[in-house]
Scaffold this motif. Structure first.
Motif, PDB file in Angstrom:
ATOM      1  N   THR A  14       3.527  23.521 -33.530  1.00 19.61           N
ATOM      2  CA  THR A  14       4.561  24.423 -34.048  1.00 19.61           C
ATOM      3  C   THR A  14       5.557  24.836 -32.968  1.00 19.61           C
ATOM      4  N   GLY A  15       5.605  24.098 -31.876  1.00 21.97           N
ATOM      5  CA  GLY A  15       6.599  24.368 -30.852  1.00 21.97           C
ATOM      6  C   GLY A  15       6.000  24.662 -29.492  1.00 21.97           C
ATOM      7  N   THR A  16       6.865  24.882 -28.532  1.00 25.37           N
ATOM      8  CA  THR A  16       6.434  25.179 -27.165  1.00 25.37           C
ATOM      9  C   THR A  16       5.820  26.569 -27.087  1.00 25.37           C
ATOM     10  N   MET A  17       4.690  26.663 -26.419  1.00 24.29           N
ATOM     11  CA  MET A  17       4.006  27.945 -26.253  1.00 24.29           C
ATOM     12  C   MET A  17       3.825  28.225 -24.764  1.00 24.29           C
ATOM     13  N   ARG A  18       4.316  29.360 -24.331  1.00 25.66           N
ATOM     14  CA  ARG A  18       4.094  29.760 -22.946  1.00 25.66           C
ATOM     15  C   ARG A  18       2.711  30.387 -22.796  1.00 25.66           C
ATOM     16  N   CYS A  19       2.021  29.961 -21.755  1.00 23.34           N
ATOM     17  CA  CYS A  19       0.745  30.550 -21.380  1.00 23.34           C
ATOM     18  C   CYS A  19       0.862  31.055 -19.950  1.00 23.34           C
ATOM     19  N   THR A  20       0.331  32.226 -19.700  1.00 19.54           N
ATOM     20  CA  THR A  20       0.204  32.717 -18.330  1.00 19.54           C
ATOM     21  C   THR A  20      -1.233  32.509 -17.903  1.00 19.54           C
ATOM     22  N   VAL A  21      -1.397  31.866 -16.761  1.00 22.51           N
ATOM     23  CA  VAL A  21      -2.719  31.473 -16.290  1.00 22.51           C
ATOM     24  C   VAL A  21      -3.068  32.262 -15.037  1.00 22.51           C
ATOM     25  N   TYR A  22      -4.194  32.946 -15.077  1.00 26.14           N
ATOM     26  CA  TYR A  22      -4.728  33.698 -13.943  1.00 26.14           C
ATOM     27  C   TYR A  22      -6.002  32.979 -13.497  1.00 26.14           C
ATOM     28  N   HIS A  23      -6.122  32.707 -12.201  1.00 32.46           N
ATOM     29  CA  HIS A  23      -7.357  32.048 -11.761  1.00 32.46           C
ATOM     30  C   HIS A  23      -7.628  32.350 -10.296  1.00 32.46           C
ATOM     31  N   PRO A  24      -8.878  32.177  -9.876  1.00 29.69           N
ATOM     32  CA  PRO A  24      -9.222  32.481  -8.480  1.00 29.69           C
ATOM     33  C   PRO A  24      -8.411  31.648  -7.499  1.00 29.69           C
ATOM     34  N   ASN A  25      -8.010  32.288  -6.436  1.00 32.47           N
ATOM     35  CA  ASN A  25      -7.294  31.590  -5.367  1.00 32.47           C
ATOM     36  C   ASN A  25      -8.336  31.022  -4.410  1.00 32.47           C
ATOM     37  N   ALA A  26      -9.036  30.005  -4.901  1.00 33.05           N
ATOM     38  CA  ALA A  26     -10.157  29.439  -4.148  1.00 33.05           C
ATOM     39  C   ALA A  26     -10.368  28.004  -4.589  1.00 33.05           C
ATOM     40  N   GLU A  27     -11.015  27.242  -3.751  1.00 31.71           N
ATOM     41  CA  GLU A  27     -11.361  25.870  -4.095  1.00 31.71           C
ATOM     42  C   GLU A  27     -12.425  25.867  -5.186  1.00 31.71           C
ATOM     43  N   ALA A  47      -1.936  42.002 -19.160  1.00 31.04           N
ATOM     44  CA  ALA A  47      -1.903  41.292 -17.880  1.00 31.04           C
ATOM     45  C   ALA A  47      -2.951  41.831 -16.922  1.00 31.04           C
ATOM     46  N   ARG A  48      -3.129  43.152 -16.897  1.00 30.91           N
ATOM     47  CA  ARG A  48      -4.144  43.731 -16.010  1.00 30.91           C
ATOM     48  C   ARG A  48      -5.547  43.356 -16.451  1.00 30.91           C
TER      49      ARG A  48
END
Length: 246
Positions: A14-27, A47-48
């Motif tokens: 149904t179209g383009t969907m924006r996702c905000t991705v939060y993830h650990p800053n780690a390997e 967001a918090r």
């Protein structure tokens, strides 16, 4: 854990969907949680919440749940105008389109370098319903649903017989349901109806009812209950650590 975030636009039917991705800053690779927002989309409290969960070792994906109905990046205000627009969107977008959004997110992120291919769902209000709905997808191994609206009343449009309540028996993963007993959106009889359906269909679920109002997790406004919010985050983290790190 220290985290990082980025926006990623993905293609859905149904179209383009924006996702905000939060993830650990780690390997390494981490389990994914699809975090479904309220009708207001990704507000500061959402967001918090996503950042808090990501800091415990998860990739947290926050989609714009009404991407078909608004310009990319739309965030509605916690006021009457925002509530009216959000509710109009809620009663416009059919559940089937939320289903294809979920499939698109799994496809887009399952092979990401930071994802281990395990998926859970979490959400508040409308998002609690969408987390429940996502659990109909067998790729969702656990769902944490906070004061999920419209399941008991079947008020989000869908094809006949395709509502989330009716399809409860298809949920394969573990599910946690969290409610505020002072929530007028899901009254006692509504909660009892959902509880009985989960019992009758023999789903693997945990049930919590607190003395709290609707949106008690939202850290803005006079309904916020920090003690209950902390308890719920702890329960959610425990659920996903146990089910998504196998």
């Amino acid at each position: 854990m220290i985290i990082q975030k980025h926006d990623q636009d993905i293609t859905t039917p149904t179209g383009t969907m924006r996702c905000t991705v939060y993830h650990p800053n780690a390997e390494g690779r981490f389990p994914c949680i699809i975090f479904y927002s309220e009708i207001f989309q990704q507000t500061a409290p959402i967001a918090r919440s996503a950042a808090l969960m990501a800091g415990h070792g998860f990739v947290v994906i926050v989609p714009e749940v009404f991407h078909e109905l608004n310009p990319i990046g739309t965030v509605l205000s916690y006021d009457d105008a925002g509530k009216d627009k959000g509710n109009t969107d809620k009663f416009t977008k059919p559940l089937e389109d939320h289903d294809t959004d979920t499939v698109a997110m799994i496809s887009a992120f399952e092979n990401a370098e930071y994802c281990n291919g395990q998926f859970g769902s979490m959400g508040v209000c409308l998002g609690g319903h969408l987390a429940y709905r996502a659990a109909l997808n067998p790729r969702i191994q656990a769902a944490f649903c906070l004061y999920a609206t419209d399941i008991h009343s079947n008020t989000i449009p869908c094809k006949e017989g395709n509502d989330s309540f009716t399809r409860t028996a298809e949920i394969q993963g573990e599910i946690t349901m969290v409610w505020g007993k002072q929530d007028p959106h899901v009254p006692t009889e509504g909660r009892q109806k959902i509880y009985q359906q989960l019992m009758d269909t023999e789903r693997l679920f945990t049930w919590h009812e607190f003395n709290g109002q609707h949106a008690f997790m939202r850290d803005e406004g006079d309904r916020y209950d920090p003690a209950l919010a902390l308890e719920c985050y702890t329960k959610a983290i425990a659920l996903f650590q146990r089910t998504l790190n196998r």
